[in-house]
Structures are given as structure tokens and as C-alpha cells.
Design a protein around this motif. Structure first.
Motif, mmCIF file in Angstrom:
data_model
loop_
_atom_site.group_PDB
_atom_site.id
_atom_site.type_symbol
_atom_site.label_atom_id
_atom_site.label_comp_id
_atom_site.label_asym_id
_atom_site.label_seq_id
_atom_site.Cartn_x
_atom_site.Cartn_y
_atom_site.Cartn_z
ATOM 1 N N ALA A 1 0.823 -1.214 0.000
ATOM 2 C CA ALA A 1 0.000 0.000 0.000
ATOM 3 C C ALA A 1 0.855 1.261 0.000
ATOM 4 O O ALA A 1 0.388 2.323 -0.428
ATOM 5 N N LEU A 2 2.096 1.148 0.441
ATOM 6 C CA LEU A 2 2.994 2.301 0.493
ATOM 7 C C LEU A 2 3.853 2.426 -0.761
ATOM 8 O O LEU A 2 4.733 3.291 -0.824
ATOM 9 N N ASP A 3 3.617 1.576 -1.753
ATOM 10 C CA ASP A 3 4.411 1.597 -2.993
ATOM 11 C C ASP A 3 5.905 1.448 -2.709
ATOM 12 O O ASP A 3 6.747 2.100 -3.327
ATOM 13 N N ALA A 4 6.239 0.561 -1.779
ATOM 14 C CA ALA A 4 7.630 0.350 -1.402
ATOM 15 C C ALA A 4 8.378 -0.459 -2.457
ATOM 16 O O ALA A 4 7.780 -1.095 -3.335
ATOM 17 N N THR A 5 9.692 -0.422 -2.339
ATOM 18 C CA THR A 5 10.578 -1.154 -3.251
ATOM 19 C C THR A 5 11.507 -2.044 -2.437
ATOM 20 O O THR A 5 12.063 -1.609 -1.418
ATOM 21 N N VAL A 6 11.675 -3.279 -2.885
ATOM 22 C CA VAL A 6 12.621 -4.210 -2.268
ATOM 23 C C VAL A 6 13.915 -4.146 -3.078
ATOM 24 O O VAL A 6 13.907 -4.410 -4.284
ATOM 25 N N VAL A 7 14.997 -3.786 -2.417
ATOM 26 C CA VAL A 7 16.297 -3.673 -3.081
ATOM 27 C C VAL A 7 17.093 -4.933 -2.774
ATOM 28 O O VAL A 7 17.343 -5.249 -1.601
ATOM 29 N N VAL A 8 17.481 -5.676 -3.819
ATOM 30 C CA VAL A 8 18.237 -6.909 -3.638
ATOM 31 C C VAL A 8 19.637 -6.744 -4.228
ATOM 32 O O VAL A 8 19.855 -5.936 -5.129
ATOM 33 N N ARG A 9 20.566 -7.519 -3.706
ATOM 34 C CA ARG A 9 21.964 -7.418 -4.149
ATOM 35 C C ARG A 9 22.465 -8.791 -4.597
ATOM 36 O O ARG A 9 22.126 -9.819 -3.997
ATOM 37 N N SER A 10 23.277 -8.773 -5.636
ATOM 38 C CA SER A 10 24.003 -9.956 -6.094
ATOM 39 C C SER A 10 25.412 -9.525 -6.461
ATOM 40 O O SER A 10 25.774 -8.345 -6.316
ATOM 41 N N GLU A 11 26.209 -10.453 -6.951
ATOM 42 C CA GLU A 11 27.565 -10.098 -7.383
ATOM 43 C C GLU A 11 27.543 -9.123 -8.562
ATOM 44 O O GLU A 11 28.535 -8.450 -8.834
ATOM 45 N N ARG A 12 26.401 -9.031 -9.246
ATOM 46 C CA ARG A 12 26.273 -8.125 -10.395
ATOM 47 C C ARG A 12 25.844 -6.722 -9.982
ATOM 48 O O ARG A 12 25.788 -5.821 -10.805
ATOM 49 N N GLY A 13 25.496 -6.541 -8.724
ATOM 50 C CA GLY A 13 25.067 -5.240 -8.240
ATOM 51 C C GLY A 13 23.656 -5.283 -7.682
ATOM 52 O O GLY A 13 23.147 -6.352 -7.336
ATOM 53 N N GLN A 14 22.998 -4.128 -7.616
ATOM 54 C CA GLN A 14 21.657 -4.028 -7.054
ATOM 55 C C GLN A 14 20.581 -4.240 -8.110
ATOM 56 O O GLN A 14 20.773 -3.957 -9.287
ATOM 57 N N ARG A 15 19.439 -4.727 -7.631
ATOM 58 C CA ARG A 15 18.244 -4.833 -8.462
ATOM 59 C C ARG A 15 17.066 -4.390 -7.608
ATOM 60 O O ARG A 15 16.998 -4.717 -6.425
ATOM 61 N N ARG A 16 16.144 -3.635 -8.208
ATOM 62 C CA ARG A 16 15.011 -3.079 -7.478
ATOM 63 C C ARG A 16 13.728 -3.759 -7.939
ATOM 64 O O ARG A 16 13.445 -3.826 -9.135
ATOM 65 N N ILE A 17 12.946 -4.241 -6.975
ATOM 66 C CA ILE A 17 11.711 -4.956 -7.266
ATOM 67 C C ILE A 17 10.560 -4.259 -6.537
ATOM 68 O O ILE A 17 10.607 -4.108 -5.311
ATOM 69 N N PRO A 18 9.519 -3.810 -7.244
ATOM 70 C CA PRO A 18 8.360 -3.254 -6.546
ATOM 71 C C PRO A 18 7.818 -4.272 -5.542
ATOM 72 O O PRO A 18 7.735 -5.469 -5.844
#
Length: 328
Positions: A170-187
């Protein structure tokens, strides 16, 4: 319980390498992982403890909140920026689990919970795709009283248990994940998966990735939000239905509204049609609000045991809206 090795990750690189190993499981607070180890549902060769990595910040700035994946649920709920600025988030955390579990459980761990139903954790191993891929779904033609209304398939009818995830949606948050390739952002609305043709998958995390932070955009007025949880008992129980509401008003007229529901799907379910229809409605007119919310239930598919949710869920959403609106 299967014998396993235990290690502590001494760097982010070590944790990412462990996350890429299919025979390794990451552990933080352990409130979920330990259950599955004891019950024989999870049997990794190795556990890697990531609690020493940091990732526990709770920062509030002009852009909003930044919450580390290893922040404890109780710490986040008690933080002044969360308690005063994002009531729906604090309430979702305080209505989850028990005080003892909230003192151990992490934000990232809560989001990583498995989508499940009673058949998943049955004493005897029953067909369950979430437990053993390809084994079937005992709940589909069994007890469906807690089953999903939206997005389910013959492969799985379970619902995701996280209260926090509903508030984040409901807050339109984003989950930020990390791998060896860098960050990825997932709604946050897309982090958890619908069953589709791979019902054994729980979320969009890829091998070699771990959750680093959760980002919550700033709200123009922090007062107008609420998380309402309906459950069979007041303490330590998953939601039958739940609703997270974020409302902006002009006088008593709704300018905009965001609504997410729990207990109705494999992931938090945004009521998009209702959100559009709520604009211009009187927050005090319950029947108008209910009519708008019902628009999002046109595609709901009840099973034999959960048709009651078709009545309960819209009422839960309306009640959350009105409480949120009453705070402005």
C-alpha cells in the motif's frame, strides 16, 4: 532433523556466494528457517548466518524511509519515524507474530516467508508443490477455508502470511536486492509470485541474491494510514483477511487512496479498481466506499470453503479506509 554445517558470513561477498549455492540456506533471526528444519520441510546441507553483515539501518529522509533487511521487526515498529510517519507500517509489524518473535525476526526474513497453508506443514508429508515441487496440491480439493480468492491455480491455493508485505504494497515500497552483479530493485507488489505454472516458487529472488534494504517513499501527510488485521484469535495468528489503507483527503472527500489486502492471494493484493473509484467519495459514506471496493472483487474466485471472504474482505478494506481517514 538432518545434520547440517553452520557458518557465519564475514562479508557480503561470502553471503552472496552462499546464496548462490542450492544446498545452502541463509539464516538471520531464524524464526522461519528453524521451524522448517525441525519439521523436516527444509533440509539444507549448510546454514550461513548473515546477522553480522550490518544491513540494519532505519533511516528517514526527504525521499522517505530506508530500512535494512536485517533490522529487527520490533526495532522498526518502535522507531519514531515509522511510528509517527507511517502508522500502517508500524501497525503491520506490531500485529505480526508475538513480541518474542518480533524481537528476533528481521524485515528481510519476514518478506522471505514461504507462502503456505495447513497442508504445507502437516505432520505427514502430503502432496504440496510448496513443499515438494511437482507433488500436487492437497488443499485444492481439501480444506479451503483459508485459501486465496485471487490469482490461485490448481497448483496452489495458499496465501502469503506476511502482514508487513501488505503494508509495503500500500505504500508503494521497493525491495532492493543485491548480487555479485550489483543491485536490483523490485516493486514490493511484485516481489511475491502467483503460482502460475511453477507453484513451488515463492518470490522473485534469484539464486545468488539477497535482500539488502526496503525503501518506502515519503508520504505527503503521515497520519492517514492504517493496517487492519482480522484473525481467529487476537494473538499470534495469521490473517484471515487484512487491509492496509493510505488515504489523502480534502475535507471529508477522498483525493486518493491506496488499498492492499492480505489473506486473499499469494501476494499482497492491490485493489486497483477500487482505488480509482474511491476518488471523490465521502470517507464517511460507508455504502459508497463498499460499492467502490466491490469493483475489485469482480474477478475473485471463491472456493467451497472460503466464500465468506467475499463478504469479509471488502468490509475489512472499508473499515481500514475509514480508520485511516479518521486520523486526518
Amino acid at each position: 532433523m538432518k545434520t547440517f554445517a553452520y557458518e557465519r558470513a564475514d562479508s557480503v561477498a561470502a553471503a552472496l556466494a552462499a546464496a548462490a549455492d542450492p544446498d545452502t540456506e541463509l539464516i538471520a533471526g531464524g524464526t522461519e528457517v528453524v521451524n522448517w528444519l525441525k519439521e523436516g520441510i527444509w533440509a539444507p546441507d549448510r546454514l550461513v548466518d548473515i546477522t553480522g553483515l550490518g544491513f540494519a539501518e532505519i533511516e528517514n529522509g526527504p525521499a522517505g524511509l530506508r530500512i535494512g533487511a536485517l533490522a529487527r521487526m520490533s526495532d522498526v515498529a518502535a522507531h519514531p519515524a515509522v511510528r509517527d510517519g507511517y502508522p500502517v507500517l508500524a501497525e503491520s509489524l506490531l500485529r505480526a507474530a508475538s513480541p518474542q518473535l518480533r524481537n528476533m525476526a528481521t524485515i528481510g526474513g519476514n518478506l522471505m516467508q514461504r507462502t503456505r497453508c495447513p497442508y504445507f506443514r502437516a505432520d505427514s508429508a502430503l502432496p504440496c508443490h510448496k513443499r515438494v515441487a511437482g507433488s500436487g496440491c492437497s488443499a485444492r480439493h481439501g480444506d479451503t477455508s483459508a485459501a486465496a480468492l485471487f490469482g490461485w491455480s490448481d497448483g496452489c491455493v495458499a496465501t502469503h502470511p506476511s502482514d508487513l508485505a501488505v503494508a509495503l504494497a500500500a505504500l508503494d515500497a521497493t525491495v532492493v536486492v543485491r548480487s555479485e552483479r550489483g543491485q536490483r530493485r523490485i516493486p514490493s507488489t511484485e516481489f511475491h509470485r502467483l503460482p502460475g505454472d511453477q507453484p513451488w516458487l515463492h518470490n522473485e529472488l534469484r539464486p545468488g541474491e539477497l535482500i539488502e534494504t526496503v525503501e518506502v517513499p515519503a508520504e505527503p501527510d503521515p497520519r492517514g494510514s492504517h493496517y487492519l488485521k482480522v484473525r481467529e484469535r487476537v494473538s499470534y495468528e495469521f490473517a484471515v483477511t487484512s487491509a492496509a489503507a493510505v488515504v489523502v483527503l480534502s475535507g471529508r472527500e477522498i483525493t486518493s487512496a491506496r488499498l492492499a489486502m492480505g489473506g486473499v492471494a499469494h501476494r499482497p493484493w492491490r485493489l486497483s479498481e477500487a482505488e480509482q473509484a474511491l476518488a471523490g467519495r465521502d470517507i464517511d459514506d460507508r455504502e459508497e466506499l463498499l460499492a467502490a471496493v466491490h469493483l475489485s472483487f469482480a474477478e475473485a474466485r471463491a472456493l467451497p470453503g472460503n466464500a465468506y471472504k467475499l463478504t469479509l474482505a471488502p468490509r475489512t478494506a472499508v473499515r481500514a479506509l475509514r480508520i485511516a481517514g479518521g486520523r486526518r
